[in-house]
Design an enzyme around this catalytic site. Structure first.
Site, mmCIF file in Angstrom:
data_model
loop_
_atom_site.group_PDB
_atom_site.id
_atom_site.type_symbol
_atom_site.label_atom_id
_atom_site.label_comp_id
_atom_site.label_asym_id
_atom_site.label_seq_id
_atom_site.Cartn_x
_atom_site.Cartn_y
_atom_site.Cartn_z
ATOM 1 C CE LYS A 38 56.966 162.154 55.027
ATOM 2 N NZ LYS A 38 56.002 161.459 54.174
ATOM 3 N NE ARG A 136 49.359 162.867 50.845
ATOM 4 C CZ ARG A 136 50.272 162.239 51.602
ATOM 5 N NH1 ARG A 136 50.253 162.392 52.917
ATOM 6 N NH2 ARG A 136 51.191 161.471 51.075
ATOM 7 C CG HIS A 170 51.344 157.763 50.003
ATOM 8 N ND1 HIS A 170 52.536 157.166 50.365
ATOM 9 C CD2 HIS A 170 50.872 158.335 51.134
ATOM 10 C CE1 HIS A 170 52.760 157.384 51.653
ATOM 11 N NE2 HIS A 170 51.769 158.083 52.143
ATOM 12 N NE ARG A 229 56.648 156.857 48.066
ATOM 13 C CZ ARG A 229 55.583 156.409 47.416
ATOM 14 N NH1 ARG A 229 55.713 155.951 46.180
ATOM 15 N NH2 ARG A 229 54.397 156.417 47.985
ATOM 16 C CE1 TYR A 273 52.001 179.380 84.768
ATOM 17 C CE2 TYR A 273 52.912 177.707 83.315
ATOM 18 C CZ TYR A 273 52.958 178.971 83.861
ATOM 19 O OH TYR A 273 53.974 179.824 83.508
ATOM 20 C CB CYS A 320 55.675 174.877 82.307
ATOM 21 S SG CYS A 320 55.075 174.577 83.974
ATOM 22 C CG MET A 321 57.061 177.480 76.428
ATOM 23 S SD MET A 321 57.172 179.235 76.090
ATOM 24 C CE MET A 321 55.443 179.703 76.010
ATOM 25 C CG ASP A 322 60.432 177.420 78.748
ATOM 26 O OD1 ASP A 322 60.274 177.284 77.528
ATOM 27 O OD2 ASP A 322 60.172 178.469 79.379
HETATM 28 C C1 LIG Z 1 56.036 160.161 54.145
HETATM 29 C C2 LIG Z 1 55.921 159.405 52.880
HETATM 30 C C3 LIG Z 1 56.440 158.109 52.774
HETATM 31 C C4 LIG Z 1 57.002 157.353 53.949
HETATM 32 O O1 LIG Z 1 55.959 156.948 54.810
HETATM 33 P P1 LIG Z 1 56.232 156.022 56.084
HETATM 34 O O2 LIG Z 1 54.895 155.643 56.566
HETATM 35 O O3 LIG Z 1 56.983 156.853 57.051
HETATM 36 O O4 LIG Z 1 57.042 154.874 55.592
HETATM 37 C C5 LIG Z 1 56.413 157.510 51.526
HETATM 38 N N1 LIG Z 1 55.864 158.147 50.456
HETATM 39 C C6 LIG Z 1 55.339 159.377 50.538
HETATM 40 C C7 LIG Z 1 54.755 160.012 49.334
HETATM 41 C C8 LIG Z 1 55.337 160.046 51.758
HETATM 42 O O5 LIG Z 1 54.806 161.275 51.844
#
Ligand SMILES: *Cc1c(COP(=O)(O)O)cnc(C)c1O
Length: 398
Positions: A38, A136, A170, A229, A273, A320-322
């Site tokens: 992601k 969540r 999660h 995951r 700045y 700065c920005m850049d």
């Molecule tokens: C981002 C995410 C993970 C991975 O999490 P890490 O802490 O980077 O290992 C696993 N499951 C879900 C649902 C996530 O959103």
């Protein structure tokens, strides 16, 4: 790399391979591995990272939204892909067309999605998301909600437009070692196992049960279930300071920039700045071609260090920005075009995303994700460049 002489990130695919090897050692042979890509592969670029993960034998991919999922398909990734988050129901046809697995996390969403599926005459794969303590997304399974959730999942399970292949949850504090956090993680896991068993007693089974993020993959092998995951450790970073060093990880990304000007300033001269920095003595200042638009946040002003010729140089004045300015008074022979190491190793010294994160009171996760799209990613294998992803449309030939 000369054509990119502004700022660039080097993404070391060999490091990804090493990290995946390390992760696989933690898993039982039948446990599947999801590559979490992601947010453009945590800022590393999901194209090359995903191809590498396919090569390394991951079984699934995890993304946050439909756009990321379709993008993987369009580059030729044929593995199963799970969207962790919300997909508007009107994309039901696309979910089906690209053979993507959608998370279903509430009865309202399920009904809306089912309606869209019926309208398009499609059947889609889904995983049910259980909320065991993140608050969540997901079906709540505390004592007050268990019965209702069971009924709702039963209803969804039997909706003809869904193939409910998986169920997951999660963890909120798997990366913390305090007793309170360990207890909470066990509590989450027990709640998850409980709802699975309640559903099974009513004839609802799921092929893939999964709950482990990176931290839990490392710390709780008994929770691996059918699939893990791990995200952040794939990229060679630790999920938290507490877990640093438990398994060997190799940071995948290094970040570099270039010096564009070197000047002497006198005592009393101010830099950048807001004039928050005033030279106490004569100083040598280097201007660097990176700024907050590239992900080097303003919080690092007057605080963070970067490496020039292997030596530490402090940021002076505001970012700065850049661009930003470094104090290179004590570093010899600094000249225009010299490389600046922002994250990575140069000679004896190393700067990590963790150090940068500490200054901003944030986490390495955030630092890697916010590396700007103006920074091209250069992919290497055995230290040789094998490809570049440049997100910005260029109007000039390089
Ligand atoms: C981002 C995410 C993970 C991975 O999490 P890490 O802490 O980077 O290992 C696993 N499951 C879900 C649902 C996530 O959103």
């Amino acid at each position: 790399m000369d054509l990119l002489k502004r700022s660039w990130a080097v993404v070391d695919l060999d490091a990804v391979a090493e990290n995946i090897k390390t992760i696989k050692k933690l898993l039982d042979p039948q446990c599947m591995l999801m590559g979490v890509v992601k947010a453009d592969g945590y800022g590393h670029g999901d194209k090359y990272i995903s191809d590498e993960l396919v090569r390394l034998g991951v079984n699934w991919f995890g993304v946050s939204n439909i756009d990321e999922a379709v993008s993987l398909r369009k580059q030729g990734i044929y593995h199963p892909i799970l969207i962790f988050g919300h997909t508007p129901a009107r994309f039901a046809k696309i979910i089906n067309e690209y053979n993507i697995t959608q998370t279903v996390y509430s009865i309202e969403y399920a009904k809306e999605l089912a309606k869209a599926c019926q309208k398009e005459d499609v059947i889609i794969d889904i995983h049910i998301k259980i909320d065991t303590g993140m608050s969540r997304l997901g079906f709540v399974v505390d004592d007050n909600h268990l019965n209702r959730t069971t009924e709702e999942i039963r209803e969804i399970y039997h909706m003809p437009c869904f193939r409910p292949y998986g169920i997951f949850t999660h963890f909120a504090v798997a990366d913390e070692k305090s007793q309170k956090s360990v207890d909470f993680t066990y509590h989450q896991f027990e709640s998850f196992k409980n709802i699975i068993s309640v559903l099974e007693k009513r004839g609802m089974t799921f092929k893939i049960k999964h709950c482990c993020n990176s931290a839990a993959t490392i710390c709780y092998p008994e929770m691996h279930m059918d699939m893990v995951r791990p995200g952040i450790i794939t990229y060679g970073l630790s999920p938290s300071k507490e877990l640093a060093g438990i398994i060997p990880l190799k940071p995948v990304m290094q970040l570099y920039s270039t010096i564009t000007m070197v000047k002497q300033i006198d005592a009393g001269t101010t830099v950048s700045y807001g004039r928050i920095f005033t030279a106490k003595n004569k100083m040598k200042i280097a201007t660097v071609a990176i700024g907050y638009a590239d992900g080097i946040e303003r919080e690092l002003s007057n605080t963070a260090y970067m490496l020039v010729k292997g030596q530490k140089a402090k940021i002076v004045g505001r970012v700065c920005m850049d661009q930003l300015m470094l104090d290179v008074t004590d570093i010899k022979d600094v000249k225009i075009g010299d490389r600046v190491t922002i994250v990575g190793t140069d000679g004896e010294n190393t700067i990590s995303f963790e150090e940068m994160a500490d200054i901003g009171n944030t986490v390495n996760y955030e630092k890697i994700c916010i590396i700007g799209k103006r920074v091209p990613r250069i992919y290497t294998r055995e230290n040789k460049e094998i490809g570049v992803v440049d997100y910005v449309r260029r109007n000039i030939d390089m």
